[in-house]
Structure formats: structure tokens, C-alpha cells
Design a protein around this motif. Structure first.
Motif, PDB file in Angstrom:
ATOM      1  N   LYS A  10       0.825  -1.205   0.000  1.00 50.31           N
ATOM      2  CA  LYS A  10       0.000   0.000   0.000  1.00 50.31           C
ATOM      3  C   LYS A  10       0.864   1.263   0.000  1.00 50.31           C
ATOM      4  O   LYS A  10       0.547   2.253  -0.676  1.00 50.31           O
ATOM      5  N   CYS A  11       1.959   1.237   0.731  1.00 54.73           N
ATOM      6  CA  CYS A  11       2.830   2.412   0.863  1.00 54.73           C
ATOM      7  C   CYS A  11       3.870   2.513  -0.244  1.00 54.73           C
ATOM      8  O   CYS A  11       4.541   3.552  -0.377  1.00 54.73           O
ATOM      9  N   GLY A  12       4.026   1.429  -1.004  1.00 51.14           N
ATOM     10  CA  GLY A  12       5.049   1.425  -2.037  1.00 51.14           C
ATOM     11  C   GLY A  12       6.446   1.366  -1.465  1.00 51.14           C
ATOM     12  O   GLY A  12       7.390   1.948  -2.010  1.00 51.14           O
ATOM     13  N   LEU A  13       6.578   0.655  -0.351  1.00 51.27           N
ATOM     14  CA  LEU A  13       7.860   0.530   0.325  1.00 51.27           C
ATOM     15  C   LEU A  13       8.241  -0.930   0.463  1.00 51.27           C
ATOM     16  O   LEU A  13       7.406  -1.824   0.305  1.00 51.27           O
ATOM     17  N   SER A  14       9.512  -1.173   0.795  1.00 46.81           N
ATOM     18  CA  SER A  14       9.943  -2.543   1.044  1.00 46.81           C
ATOM     19  C   SER A  14       9.448  -3.008   2.409  1.00 46.81           C
ATOM     20  O   SER A  14       9.143  -2.193   3.288  1.00 46.81           O
ATOM     21  N   VAL A  15       9.382  -4.324   2.578  1.00 40.45           N
ATOM     22  CA  VAL A  15       8.949  -4.887   3.848  1.00 40.45           C
ATOM     23  C   VAL A  15       9.900  -4.472   4.971  1.00 40.45           C
ATOM     24  O   VAL A  15       9.472  -4.154   6.084  1.00 40.45           O
ATOM     25  N   THR A  17      11.687  -1.732   5.178  1.00 35.41           N
ATOM     26  CA  THR A  17      11.479  -0.323   5.526  1.00 35.41           C
ATOM     27  C   THR A  17      10.255  -0.162   6.416  1.00 35.41           C
ATOM     28  O   THR A  17      10.266   0.583   7.405  1.00 35.41           O
ATOM     29  N   VAL A  18       9.180  -0.876   6.075  1.00 33.00           N
ATOM     30  CA  VAL A  18       7.968  -0.824   6.885  1.00 33.00           C
ATOM     31  C   VAL A  18       8.244  -1.356   8.284  1.00 33.00           C
ATOM     32  O   VAL A  18       7.801  -0.794   9.292  1.00 33.00           O
ATOM     33  N   SER A  19       8.990  -2.448   8.367  1.00 36.19           N
ATOM     34  CA  SER A  19       9.321  -3.030   9.668  1.00 36.19           C
ATOM     35  C   SER A  19      10.109  -2.040  10.521  1.00 36.19           C
ATOM     36  O   SER A  19       9.840  -1.873  11.717  1.00 36.19           O
ATOM     37  N   LYS A  20      11.069  -1.360   9.904  1.00 33.48           N
ATOM     38  CA  LYS A  20      11.859  -0.370  10.642  1.00 33.48           C
ATOM     39  C   LYS A  20      10.988   0.786  11.115  1.00 33.48           C
ATOM     40  O   LYS A  20      11.140   1.296  12.228  1.00 33.48           O
ATOM     41  N   ALA A  21      10.064   1.209  10.256  1.00 31.92           N
ATOM     42  CA  ALA A  21       9.185   2.315  10.621  1.00 31.92           C
ATOM     43  C   ALA A  21       8.295   1.941  11.793  1.00 31.92           C
ATOM     44  O   ALA A  21       8.088   2.739  12.716  1.00 31.92           O
ATOM     45  N   LYS A  30      10.724  10.823   9.632  1.00 30.98           N
ATOM     46  CA  LYS A  30       9.454  11.000  10.334  1.00 30.98           C
ATOM     47  C   LYS A  30       8.278  10.895   9.380  1.00 30.98           C
ATOM     48  O   LYS A  30       7.222  10.344   9.726  1.00 30.98           O
ATOM     49  N   GLU A  31       8.442  11.437   8.188  1.00 31.48           N
ATOM     50  CA  GLU A  31       7.353  11.406   7.205  1.00 31.48           C
ATOM     51  C   GLU A  31       7.013   9.971   6.804  1.00 31.48           C
ATOM     52  O   GLU A  31       5.839   9.597   6.734  1.00 31.48           O
ATOM     53  N   VAL A  36       3.531   5.103   7.290  1.00 31.53           N
ATOM     54  CA  VAL A  36       3.401   3.675   7.602  1.00 31.53           C
ATOM     55  C   VAL A  36       2.428   3.460   8.760  1.00 31.53           C
ATOM     56  O   VAL A  36       1.563   2.577   8.714  1.00 31.53           O
ATOM     57  N   LEU A  37       2.542   4.283   9.789  1.00 30.72           N
ATOM     58  CA  LEU A  37       1.670   4.136  10.955  1.00 30.72           C
ATOM     59  C   LEU A  37       0.209   4.409  10.590  1.00 30.72           C
ATOM     60  O   LEU A  37      -0.701   3.714  11.069  1.00 30.72           O
ATOM     61  N   GLU A  38      -0.027   5.415   9.762  1.00 26.98           N
ATOM     62  CA  GLU A  38      -1.400   5.721   9.342  1.00 26.98           C
ATOM     63  C   GLU A  38      -1.984   4.579   8.518  1.00 26.98           C
ATOM     64  O   GLU A  38      -3.164   4.220   8.682  1.00 26.98           O
ATOM     65  N   THR A  39      -1.172   4.008   7.648  1.00 33.48           N
ATOM     66  CA  THR A  39      -1.638   2.874   6.841  1.00 33.48           C
ATOM     67  C   THR A  39      -1.905   1.662   7.719  1.00 33.48           C
ATOM     68  O   THR A  39      -2.915   0.954   7.544  1.00 33.48           O
ATOM     69  N   ALA A  40      -1.026   1.411   8.679  1.00 38.60           N
ATOM     70  CA  ALA A  40      -1.211   0.283   9.598  1.00 38.60           C
ATOM     71  C   ALA A  40      -2.509   0.448  10.382  1.00 38.60           C
ATOM     72  O   ALA A  40      -3.249  -0.514  10.608  1.00 38.60           O
ATOM     73  N   GLU A  41      -2.792   1.693  10.793  1.00 34.43           N
ATOM     74  CA  GLU A  41      -4.024   1.948  11.540  1.00 34.43           C
ATOM     75  C   GLU A  41      -5.253   1.708  10.672  1.00 34.43           C
ATOM     76  O   GLU A  41      -6.255   1.142  11.132  1.00 34.43           O
ATOM     77  N   GLN A  42      -5.183   2.121   9.398  1.00 41.84           N
ATOM     78  CA  GLN A  42      -6.301   1.893   8.478  1.00 41.84           C
ATOM     79  C   GLN A  42      -6.582   0.405   8.296  1.00 41.84           C
ATOM     80  O   GLN A  42      -7.729  -0.023   8.206  1.00 41.84           O
TER      81      GLN A  42
END
Length: 342
Positions: A10-15, A17-21, A30-31, A36-42
Motif C-alpha cells: 500500500k505504501c510502495g515501500l519494502s517490507v 522499511t515498513v518493519s523499521k518504521a 518522520k514522514e 506507515v503508521l497511518e496505513t497500519a491503523e487503516q
């Protein structure tokens, strides 16, 4: 249920990178982390705490060692306020807190404090209101677990301390300025805090040209109304009784007030009193208690910040003894004494 791969897609990022975020790595902007956090919440995604601990080597759980001899627990107004502030600040940084206890057994014996910390995998420990000289407390402090203490100084460990020496000096100076020269002190049981306050009490009077009679120094455990009532009763029975009595703390002062009222005396018309801590109760009793208000919010907040700093930045965190200033609350329990009376 969504997983980390769905968030990455969904974020267009690597797994990775998402894990680190999700695990607050410092090399993620921070951006990116916010996206990532907003997408995880959704997606209703919550990282598993055990999995996060394996990746970050941190459980995000802090231990709190708090043992009150009076068995008042979290009804102890002063320490309850300090620990609530500690909890609020810890939660802001994503940490939970757990109280350390002896309720878990190994074989036929309870766990030591250190064993409980290792059992729960605490990232760090805050220690307050305990006999700091106990062998198992020293064992915990001497371990590799990051530790912050409140109102006690260990070598090479950060401590957060109330300004007990200055606070007592300000209280004594105020009582002196109100005309009192016969000033007694019902001090707490032996501890670093008691020694600081007692020494400051006697030195402040000495600097003002007043020698403190030994019989003007009584003892009662902190937060113990019965013991304070007994000590105040003894002070009132002296041939040359004091005109003002400083109590161990605001709550214990209730016992002193009972002793004074039982003797048929009025506060502050016949005798004055002062407390210490500045708990909310001190300002609703009649007359309002003159006291030294300790900054419980700052004490708890600084303890959490310094402990988390040790955990997250161990190589750049400097051991410090932080002093938190208090504030004199004048109240109505210290009356003015005419010079001719003394």
C-alpha cells in the motif's frame, strides 16, 4: 487480517522499511514512519510485541520497584503522583510499566527483584520508596539493567532528587520570619531523604543563631499518623514546649493535628505546624497547611525520560544526579508570634 506485506504494498515501500518504521528505527524519516503508521491503523494492524522484541532487542516494558513500609501502596499521595507522571511520560514513548514483586516463585522461594526483572525482560527499572540498602536492591542496581532511582544516589547511576536541603531551609526560614524561635521537627525514619532534611533543619536554625534541643527532635515513620500523633503528644508535654512543629509529611500531619486538638490547643492560635510534600489534602484541611510542595510531575517525568534515554542511547547518555526544586506554600497553619512571647 492485514500483515506487514500488505502495508508495504500500500505504501510502495519494502517490507524491511515498513518493519523499521513500525519499530521506530532512527534511519527512517518522520514522514515515512507517519505514513506507515497511518496505513497500519487503516488496516487495523498491530505489531506483535514478542516479534518486535526479537527485532529490536527491547520489550518496551519498564519495571517499577516501589515498596512502601507503611503498606499504603498507591494510596500514598506523594508517590502515587510521582509514579503517575512516570507512567504518562513512559507511555508517550511507547513503553508500558510493570511493578516488580515477590509474587512469583522459583521452586519453594519467591523470585528476587533481579530475577523478576529478567523474567519479565524489562528494558530498565525505576526504583523509589524502598530500603535502598537491602542486598537484593543493591544486586539489582549492580546488574546490567539500566536503572534510575528517585531520591537516592548510587554511584554511576542516574538519580532524580527533590531539593530536600533547600526545601527544608526555605520552610525553616519562613517559620523563623513568622517570629518562631522554639521550632521542633518530627522527622521520618532513617533514609537519605531524612538525613538531608534533618541536617538542613538543624543547620538552618544554627545559621539563624538557634540551637536545637535534642528533645525537639522526634521520630515517626513517613505517612504514619499514629506514630506522628504519639511524637507530637510527647513534644506538647515538654515544660518548654515548641511554638511550631514541622511534621514528617502532610499526611502524617493529620496525626499531629489530632494530638494538638486532643490537648485542647488551637492551630495556629496556640501552636503552629508545618508539613512537607504539598499533597492536595494539605490545602483542603482547616487551617490550610503550610508546607513545601514537591514537584511530583517533574520528578516522575524526568525519571522516565532519563531511563528511556539510557535504554535507547546507552553510548551517549551521561549519568546525572538531577535536582528538582519545590515550592513553599504558606497556608494558614503557621501563625505569627510576637517577640515578647519568645
Amino acid at each position: 487480517m492485514a500483515n506487514i506485506k500488505d502495508i508495504a504494498l500500500k505504501c510502495g515501500l519494502s517490507v524491511s522499511t515498513v518493519s523499521k518504521a513500525l519499530n521506530s528505527y532512527s534511519d527512517i524519516s518522520k514522514e515515512t514512519r507517519q505514513r506507515v503508521l497511518e496505513t497500519a491503523e487503516q488496516f487495523g494492524y498491530f505489531p506483535n510485541s514478542n516479534a518486535r522484541a526479537l527485532k529490536t532487542n527491547r520489550t518496551h516494558n519498564l519495571g517499577v520497584l516501589f515498596v512502601d513500609d507503611a503498606q499504603s501502596g498507591l494510596t500514598h499521595d506523594y508517590f502515587a503522583a510521582v509514579l503517575d507522571s512516570f507512567k504518562v511520560e513512559a507511555e508517550k514513548h511507547g513503553y508500558d510499566i510493570t511493578f516488580i514483586n515477590h509474587n512469583i516463585n522459583i521452586g519453594n522461594r519467591p523470585m528476587t527483584f533481579l530475577e523478576h526483572c529478567r523474567y519479565r525482560n524489562f528494558d530498565g527499572v525505576c526504583i523509589a520508596c524502598i530500603d535502598f540498602q537491602k542486598p537484593e536492591v543493591i544486586e539489582l542496581v549492580s546488574s546490567s539493567i539500566p536503572v534510575v532511582t528517585i531520591d537516592h544516589v548510587f554511584n554511576n547511576h542516574t538519580s532524580i532528587n527533590s531539593a530536600n536541603v533547600r526545601g527544608m531551609h526555605e520552610l525553616v526560614q519562613y517559620i523563623y520570619d513568622m517570629g518562631h524561635r522554639r521550632i521542633a521537627y518530627v522527622h521520618g525514619e532513617r533514609s537519605a531523604v531524612t538525613e538531608q532534611r534533618l541536617t538542613s533543619f538543624c543547620k538552618s536554625l544554627m545559621d539563624l543563631g538557634i540551637e536545637t534541643p535534642q528533645e525537639y527532635l522526634a521520630r515517626a515513620a513517613y505517612h504514619d499518623t499514629a506514630a506522628t500523633r504519639h511524637s507530637v503528644r510527647q513534644l506538647l508535654s515538654l515544660p518548654n514546649r515548641p511554638t511550631c512543629i514541622v511534621m514528617p509529611d502532610d499526611y502524617a500531619a493529620l496525626g499531629g493535628i489530632e494530638a494538638i486538638e486532643a490537648a485542647g490547643l488551637r492551630i495556629p492560635e496556640d501552636i503552629s505546624i508545618a508539613g512537607y510534600d504539598g499533597i492536595s489534602l494539605s490545602q483542603v484541611i482547616k487551617p490550610r497547611l503550610t508546607t513545601l510542595k514537591q514537584d511530583t510531575k517533574m520528578l516522575g517525568r524526568e525519571a522516565a525520560r532519563r531511563l528511556i534515554g539510557q535504554i535507547e542511547n546507552p553510548l551517549t547518555t551521561i549519568t546525572e544526579n538531577v535536582t528538582v526544586m519545590g515550592q513553599l506554600i504558606e497556608g494558614q497553619s503557621v501563625g505569627r508570634v510576637a517577640p515578647s512571647i519568645e
